[in-house]
Design an enzyme around this catalytic site. Structure first.
Site, PDB file in Angstrom:
ATOM      1  N   GLU A  55       0.839  -1.198   0.000  1.00  0.00           N
ATOM      2  CA  GLU A  55       0.000   0.000   0.000  1.00  0.00           C
ATOM      3  C   GLU A  55       0.880   1.256   0.000  1.00  0.00           C
ATOM      4  O   GLU A  55       2.042   1.228   0.444  1.00  0.00           O
ATOM      5  CB  GLU A  55      -0.884  -0.015   1.264  1.00  0.00           C
ATOM      6  CG  GLU A  55      -1.825   1.182   1.364  1.00  0.00           C
ATOM      7  CD  GLU A  55      -2.898   1.019   2.426  1.00  0.00           C
ATOM      8  OE1 GLU A  55      -2.806   0.100   3.266  1.00  0.00           O
ATOM      9  OE2 GLU A  55      -3.840   1.847   2.432  1.00  0.00           O
ATOM     10  N   GLU A 203     -12.673  -2.122   2.595  1.00  0.00           N
ATOM     11  CA  GLU A 203     -13.225  -1.753   3.912  1.00  0.00           C
ATOM     12  C   GLU A 203     -14.305  -0.689   3.743  1.00  0.00           C
ATOM     13  O   GLU A 203     -14.265   0.372   4.383  1.00  0.00           O
ATOM     14  CB  GLU A 203     -12.105  -1.325   4.879  1.00  0.00           C
ATOM     15  CG  GLU A 203     -11.142  -2.472   5.159  1.00  0.00           C
ATOM     16  CD  GLU A 203     -10.242  -2.295   6.373  1.00  0.00           C
ATOM     17  OE1 GLU A 203     -10.213  -1.200   6.964  1.00  0.00           O
ATOM     18  OE2 GLU A 203      -9.556  -3.284   6.721  1.00  0.00           O
ATOM     19  N   GLU A 325      -6.315  -9.109   3.817  1.00  0.00           N
ATOM     20  CA  GLU A 325      -5.444  -8.424   4.789  1.00  0.00           C
ATOM     21  C   GLU A 325      -5.419  -9.267   6.056  1.00  0.00           C
ATOM     22  O   GLU A 325      -6.473  -9.549   6.640  1.00  0.00           O
ATOM     23  CB  GLU A 325      -5.955  -7.007   5.108  1.00  0.00           C
ATOM     24  CG  GLU A 325      -5.748  -6.036   3.971  1.00  0.00           C
ATOM     25  CD  GLU A 325      -6.135  -4.591   4.312  1.00  0.00           C
ATOM     26  OE1 GLU A 325      -6.031  -4.203   5.495  1.00  0.00           O
ATOM     27  OE2 GLU A 325      -6.543  -3.867   3.391  1.00  0.00           O
TER      28      GLU A 325
HETATM   29  O1  AHR Z   1      -3.024  -2.495   6.266  1.00  0.00           O
HETATM   30  C1  AHR Z   1      -3.276  -1.270   6.861  1.00  0.00           C
HETATM   31  C2  AHR Z   1      -4.734  -0.871   6.758  1.00  0.00           C
HETATM   32  O2  AHR Z   1      -5.513  -1.775   7.488  1.00  0.00           O
HETATM   33  C3  AHR Z   1      -5.358  -0.925   5.388  1.00  0.00           C
HETATM   34  O3  AHR Z   1      -5.108   0.236   4.663  1.00  0.00           O
HETATM   35  C4  AHR Z   1      -6.808  -1.027   5.687  1.00  0.00           C
HETATM   36  O4  AHR Z   1      -7.522  -1.695   4.674  1.00  0.00           O
HETATM   37  C5  AHR Z   1      -6.844  -1.767   7.013  1.00  0.00           C
HETATM   38  O5  AHR Z   1      -7.643  -1.147   7.919  1.00  0.00           O
END
Ligand code: AHR
Length: 521
Positions: A55, A203, A325
């Site tokens: 990210e 999310e 994730e």
């Molecule tokens: O991985 C860090 C963050 O965690 C991501 O951006 C989000 O999708 C999650 O809350």
């Protein structure tokens, strides 16, 4: 299909060549027994459960992967060579990008064309830093091609339009003589890229738009309609639940199951269970170690619960559960930007990763992908960098040791073992997973001893026993042992020889707090 019965026959045919073993003490107590479950199903472990996530957050992309073409750090078209070289060793099957929360504020047009002309933006989620968009679509696919991995892009539903998403997909994947495909060509890429997976929002119940599942389900259907297949079919992933929110899964499956190929699930392991004070990445005690592993093992029930909801609407298991994730989330390292999520990585985290892989293997019928958060310098990272320096973490080594499981058949195991804990909180001492290579018949057996202080003898009863076992072990003196730039080799795999063959089966003496990977023939 039940493959268990074919194993003894296969072992019987094998020659006892190159036995590289050290006999363990004949007096050691057999504390755990692992058997092949003859009634168990054999499922393919989808390689993509060994997926990654990068990210625009802290120094994951900038500094960790991208240094720019003018950097003194050796790079290829701006992407650092040392990091790519290390990551290539992991056989990464799929890479998710650009977020995370960042995906729902990312506007792809800002990240194409000459870099000096690209507009900057504020990364509002992660530290409020200025993002210069130097790493964009072309750079991402360059990385994907360097790593030889599949591409998983998360589209912007939270703050982006349907038109923007539709045009991005056309820009990336259209072979036509169309304005968008020609714009891609003008920016240096003639052939369309292969976009394997596309996520429609991230999310959406939180940073991606704070939506209710009923609203998001409709929005998902609308955005998904305009994600067109210009070439190979794109696998569409809907935003799934935040850990234990079964209602989100229920609503999404009820209203949109037939419009999706996969539904995501996010679950982070917090050592303390509290977002306010998650606990440190190193310097923790045995109680925190136990609590962390106990919290991570909740992934098993979590998947089972979501799977049960999905089964109601999708009994044939067409829709995959994509754990896109996962990993340990601790307090940041003291003195670092709290928005950068930079944490050390210890032997505890490696053990945690191994336990999660065993859980994903067990649920191979539904879990088609998992993406560790994250690849470099963020949360449970494979690699930490500091300027030109780079270090491989203990978690890196689990991915390296476990890559042999990718694409193999998971063999159902029955495990009987003691518990480790303090009476109130207890976890199994032994976790194990066996997969068989469908081409060679070779079995890869990974074993975890969670006990931090005591070795455990494990007897494997696979019917007729294998004649050879070679392997490696990952362990260290302390559960919070970790690799630093100054001491990068504290936690690394070494040869493992504590295997013996007895009449009752193969006996493995597991050191305390260890992960072993054996190849059996
Ligand atoms: O991985 C860090 C963050 O965690 C991501 O951006 C989000 O999708 C999650 O809350």
């Amino acid at each position: 299909m039940n493959q268990a019965t074919s194993i003894p026959t296969r072992f019987a045919r094998l020659l006892a060549v190159g036995l590289v073993l050290t006999a363990v003490s004949a007096h050691a107590r057999e504390e755990a027994v692992v058997k092949l479950d003859p009634e168990g199903e054999t499922q393919l472990v989808h390689p993509d459960i060994y997926g990654h996530f990068a990210e625009h957050l802290g120094h994951c992309i900038y500094g960790g992967i991208w240094v720019g073409e003018d950097s003194d750090i050796p790079n290829t078209r701006g992407i650092r060579n040392d990091v790519v070289e290390a990551l290539k060793e992991l056989d990464i099957p799929v890479l998710r990008w650009p977020g995370g929360c960042f995906a729902d504020e990312y506007h792809w047009r800002d990240g194409i064309g000459p870099r000096e002309d690209r507009p900057s933006m504020i990364n509002t989620h992660w530290g409020g830093v200025v993002e210069n968009n130097h790493f964009g679509t072309h750079e991402f696919f360059d990385l994907v091609e360097m790593l030889g991995t599949k591409a998983y892009i998360s589209g912007n539903v939270g703050s982006g339009t349907v038109q923007e998403m539709m045009e991005w997909v056309e820009y990336m994947t259209s072979p036509a003589d169309s304005p968008l495909a020609n714009e891609r060509r003008a920016n240096g890429r003639d052939e369309p890229w292969k976009l394997d997976y596309f996520g429609i929002g991230n999310e959406s119940w939180g940073c991606g738009g704070s939506m209710r599942p009923e609203y998001y389900a409709d929005l998902y259907r609308r955005y998904n309609t305009f994600v067109k297949n210009y070439g190979p079919r794109i696998f569409r992933i809907a935003c799934g639940a935040n850990s234990f929110d079964l209602n989100w899964t229920e609503v999404m499956m009820d209203r949109a199951a037939r419009n999706m190929d996969g539904l995501s699930l996010h679950y982070y392991t917090l050592p303390t269970g509290s977002w306010r004070d998650k606990g440190p990445a190193t310097g923790f005690g045995e109680d925190a170690y136990l609590a962390t592993l106990s919290n991570t093992l909740k992934m098993d029930q979590l998947i089972a619960d979501h799977d049960a909801v999905m089964d109601k609407y999708d009994p044939d298991q067409r829709v995959g559960l994509m754990v896109d994730e996962w990993g340990i989330w601790t307090n940041v390292e003291p003195g670092t930007n709290p928005g950068f999520l930079y944490q050390q990585n210890s032997l505890r985290d490696a053990i945690l990763a191994a336990l999660n892989f065993h859980i994903f293997h067990k649920h191979a019928d539904r879990v088609r992908m998992a993406n560790i958060a994250q690849m470099v310098n963020v949360l449970q990272a494979m690699i930490l960098t500091d300027g030109p320096r780079m270090v491989k973490t203990p978690t890196y080594w689990i991915f390296e040791m476990f890559k042999v499981h990718q694409g193999e058949e998971n063999l159902a195991l029955g495990i009987e073992c003691p518990e480790y804990g303090d009476g109130d909180l207890e976890i199994p001492v032994i976790s194990a997973s066996a997969t068989r290579n469908p081409d060679t018949g070779i079995i890869h057996l990974s074993i975890v001893n969670t006990h931090p202080n005591e070795e455990t003898r494990v007897l494997f009863d696979f019917g007729e026993q294998p004649s050879m076992a070679v392997g490696r072990v990952l362990t260290a003196d302390a559960v919070d042992a970790h690799n630093t730039f100054e001491n990068p080799h504290v936690v690394e795999p070494t040869e493992f020889t504590s295997v013996s063959f007895e009449e009752s089966g193969m006996s493995v003496l597991m050191p305390p707090k260890s992960v072993v990977m054996l190849t059996l023939q």
